[in-house]
Enzyme design. Structure first.
Site, PDB file in Angstrom:
ATOM      1  N   THR A 126      18.471 -11.234  47.598  1.00  8.94           N
ATOM      2  CA  THR A 126      19.360 -12.400  47.604  1.00  8.94           C
ATOM      3  C   THR A 126      19.960 -12.680  46.228  1.00  8.94           C
ATOM      4  O   THR A 126      19.341 -12.371  45.196  1.00  8.94           O
ATOM      5  CB  THR A 126      18.561 -13.650  48.068  1.00  8.94           C
ATOM      6  OG1 THR A 126      19.286 -14.821  47.722  1.00  8.94           O
ATOM      7  CG2 THR A 126      17.201 -13.746  47.389  1.00  8.94           C
ATOM      8  N   TYR A 148      11.861 -19.651  46.637  1.00  7.66           N
ATOM      9  CA  TYR A 148      12.483 -18.564  47.412  1.00  7.66           C
ATOM     10  C   TYR A 148      12.929 -17.430  46.473  1.00  7.66           C
ATOM     11  O   TYR A 148      12.574 -16.267  46.664  1.00  7.66           O
ATOM     12  CB  TYR A 148      13.676 -19.149  48.188  1.00  7.66           C
ATOM     13  CG  TYR A 148      14.558 -18.126  48.849  1.00  7.66           C
ATOM     14  CD1 TYR A 148      14.046 -17.228  49.782  1.00  7.66           C
ATOM     15  CD2 TYR A 148      15.929 -18.066  48.559  1.00  7.66           C
ATOM     16  CE1 TYR A 148      14.876 -16.299  50.409  1.00  7.66           C
ATOM     17  CE2 TYR A 148      16.753 -17.152  49.180  1.00  7.66           C
ATOM     18  CZ  TYR A 148      16.223 -16.260  50.102  1.00  7.66           C
ATOM     19  OH  TYR A 148      17.030 -15.338  50.705  1.00  7.66           O
TER      20      TYR A 148
HETATM   21  P1  NAD Z   1      16.192 -15.933  59.193  1.00  6.16           P
HETATM   22  O1  NAD Z   1      15.152 -16.930  58.868  1.00  6.16           O
HETATM   23  O2  NAD Z   1      17.171 -16.294  60.239  1.00  6.16           O
HETATM   24  O3  NAD Z   1      15.499 -14.546  59.574  1.00  6.16           O
HETATM   25  C1  NAD Z   1      14.285 -14.114  59.030  1.00  6.16           C
HETATM   26  C2  NAD Z   1      13.334 -13.807  60.173  1.00  6.16           C
HETATM   27  O4  NAD Z   1      12.124 -13.283  59.621  1.00  6.16           O
HETATM   28  C3  NAD Z   1      12.942 -15.033  60.997  1.00  6.16           C
HETATM   29  O5  NAD Z   1      13.301 -14.867  62.351  1.00  6.16           O
HETATM   30  C4  NAD Z   1      11.424 -15.131  60.814  1.00  6.16           C
HETATM   31  O6  NAD Z   1      10.745 -15.568  61.991  1.00  6.16           O
HETATM   32  C5  NAD Z   1      11.055 -13.716  60.433  1.00  6.16           C
HETATM   33  N1  NAD Z   1       9.819 -13.643  59.644  1.00  6.16           N
HETATM   34  C6  NAD Z   1       9.522 -14.332  58.515  1.00  6.16           C
HETATM   35  N2  NAD Z   1       8.296 -14.020  58.089  1.00  6.16           N
HETATM   36  C7  NAD Z   1       7.809 -13.099  58.956  1.00  6.16           C
HETATM   37  C8  NAD Z   1       6.573 -12.391  59.033  1.00  6.16           C
HETATM   38  N3  NAD Z   1       5.590 -12.623  58.172  1.00  6.16           N
HETATM   39  N4  NAD Z   1       6.395 -11.503  60.040  1.00  6.16           N
HETATM   40  C9  NAD Z   1       7.381 -11.290  60.944  1.00  6.16           C
HETATM   41  N5  NAD Z   1       8.563 -11.951  60.930  1.00  6.16           N
HETATM   42  C10 NAD Z   1       8.775 -12.849  59.945  1.00  6.16           C
HETATM   43  O7  NAD Z   1      16.918 -15.619  57.817  1.00  6.16           O
HETATM   44  P2  NAD Z   1      18.299 -14.868  57.500  1.00  6.16           P
HETATM   45  O8  NAD Z   1      19.217 -15.861  56.942  1.00  6.16           O
HETATM   46  O9  NAD Z   1      18.720 -14.033  58.657  1.00  6.16           O
HETATM   47  O10 NAD Z   1      17.834 -13.918  56.313  1.00  6.16           O
HETATM   48  C11 NAD Z   1      17.465 -12.561  56.536  1.00  6.16           C
HETATM   49  C12 NAD Z   1      17.176 -11.904  55.210  1.00  6.16           C
HETATM   50  O11 NAD Z   1      18.329 -11.940  54.385  1.00  6.16           O
HETATM   51  C13 NAD Z   1      16.047 -12.577  54.419  1.00  6.16           C
HETATM   52  O12 NAD Z   1      15.279 -11.573  53.805  1.00  6.16           O
HETATM   53  C14 NAD Z   1      16.787 -13.386  53.385  1.00  6.16           C
HETATM   54  O13 NAD Z   1      16.010 -13.546  52.204  1.00  6.16           O
HETATM   55  C15 NAD Z   1      18.015 -12.527  53.133  1.00  6.16           C
HETATM   56  N6  NAD Z   1      19.170 -13.300  52.673  1.00  6.16           N
HETATM   57  C16 NAD Z   1      19.829 -14.162  53.523  1.00  6.16           C
HETATM   58  C17 NAD Z   1      20.928 -14.862  53.054  1.00  6.16           C
HETATM   59  C18 NAD Z   1      21.713 -15.801  53.933  1.00  6.16           C
HETATM   60  O14 NAD Z   1      22.710 -16.367  53.448  1.00  6.16           O
HETATM   61  N7  NAD Z   1      21.362 -16.006  55.195  1.00  6.16           N
HETATM   62  C19 NAD Z   1      21.353 -14.719  51.715  1.00  6.16           C
HETATM   63  C20 NAD Z   1      20.643 -13.865  50.890  1.00  6.16           C
HETATM   64  C21 NAD Z   1      19.562 -13.151  51.385  1.00  6.16           C
END
Ligand code: NAD
Length: 318
Positions: A126, A148
């Site tokens: 991120t 985070y």
């Molecule tokens: P999200 O919360 O919608 O998806 C993450 C999923 O991971 C969730 O469904 C959660 O239940 C699952 N999860 C968490 N811990 C877990 C575990 N221990 N075992 C199994 N499943 C688990 O988040 P997102 O926005 O889709 O983000 C996805 C990835 O992208 C993350 O790694 C996040 O750090 C990264 N990211 C997202 C953004 C954004 O703008 N959405 C920006 C930068 C980075």
């Protein structure tokens, strides 16, 4: 290819699963429905994929469960599972550590043990690893200011340590503010749109001058697919290119919906970044990736999705 997607029921993960299925891959999804937002929303995210014959879902937790069966014959692992965002604070550090550090380390242990000849491991990182001002290329110093950001950076370091020790073909992607259909309910644009559709007040945290480099979800997914064939060991910024302040986003949403927002000012959120804007020349150079969806078009698609989820028609019919 046999692809494993962790966080498969989440916002970005569920779009990635669908894109992999569309291009003919076989996909195993892992998600434990960590309850920082509703499990029902996550079930809906993967409803279409769940019916696909090349998709198999494993409701397992990376923090505790045995991962051997899922990853044993995988060609590519996309590690997106995480505790994201600023919904919890330093007081809930254990949740960030468990989902972003412990879970990542357990996955890496399993990979080195059961699948050492993996074609690619992709770690979803991120812009938050950069800290208050995430403006520049991948050489910008990493100075995270939120639990985070700190734990996602620790996840990067873990991946790099295992990759070095066990020659894992790793690619790190640093996504910048991803938005679009299925965006997490804690994220700003989702909250703003939801409030305006329900004729409720929008709470702006801080002065509203925070700027985000916005990335539409299909562009983030396309970058993720291309990363499978990147030179191993590289880190790439993934950003859509169009920056906007909170005030700018609200006026764009107002223009699409044809109505004024009712605004209430709230205190700044600790750890909120001041400016994010990706320099993406490296990923353009290496992978020929270009973002395709502009901010107005992307916001319109997110608004349409949120309207549909509330049982309303599309914005065009509003
Ligand atoms: P999200 O919360 O919608 O998806 C993450 C999923 O991971 C969730 O469904 C959660 O239940 C699952 N999860 C968490 N811990 C877990 C575990 N221990 N075992 C199994 N499943 C688990 O988040 P997102 O926005 O889709 O983000 C996805 C990835 O992208 C993350 O790694 C996040 O750090 C990264 N990211 C997202 C953004 C954004 O703008 N959405 C920006 C930068 C980075």
């Amino acid at each position: 290819m046999l692809c494993v997607v962790t966080g498969a029921a989440g916002f970005i993960g569920s779009h990635l699963v669908e894109a992999l299925l569309r291009r003919g891959d076989t996909v195993r999804g892992i998600d434990s429905f960590v309850p920082y937002y509703s499990a029902e929303v996550k079930q809906r995210n993967q409803a279409a994929a769940a019916r696909h014959p090349r998709y198999e879902f494993f409701p397992i937790d990376l923090r505790t469960d045995n991962l051997a069966e899922v990853i044993r014959d995988a060609d590519v692992i996309f590690h997106l599972a995480a505790m994201p965002g600023l919904v919890a604070s330093w007081t809930q550090m254990d949740l960030y550590v468990a989902c972003n550090v412990t879970a990542t380390q357990r996955l890496l242990e399993a990979v080195t043990r059961y699948r050492p000849r993996l074609h690619r491991l992709i770690y979803a990182s991120t812009s938050s690893v950069y800290g208050l001002y995430a403006s520049g290329d991948e050489s910008l110093p990493t100075r995270p200011v939120s639990p985070y950001g700190v734990t996602k950076l620790a996840g990067e370091h873990l991946c790099q340590a295992y990759a070095e020790a066990s020659r894992l073909p790793l690619t790190v992607l640093r996504y910048f503010s991803v938005y679009g259909p299925r965006q997490r309910p804690d994220m700003g644009y989702h909250r703003f749109i939801q409030a305006m559709l329900g004729d409720e007040e929008i709470t702006i945290t801080g002065d509203g001058k925070q700027v985000r480099g916005n990335t539409f979800v299909s562009d983030a997914v396309e970058a993720t697919l291309r990363a499978v064939d990147a030179i191993p060991g590289e880190t790439f910024n993934v950003g859509g290119g169009e920056t906007a302040s909170v005030w700018d986003i609200i006026s764009r949403i107002e223009a699409i919906l044809g109505k004024k927002a009712r605004i209430r000012m709230g205190p700044a959120r600790p750890g909120d970044q001041r400016y994010t804007g990706a320099d993406t020349s490296k990923i353009r150079r290496h992978l020929g990736w270009e973002p395709k969806v502009g901010l107005d078009e992307g916001l319109k698609r997110q608004i349409d999705w949120q309207r549909e989820a509330r049982g309303l028609g599309s914005a065009a019919e509003a």
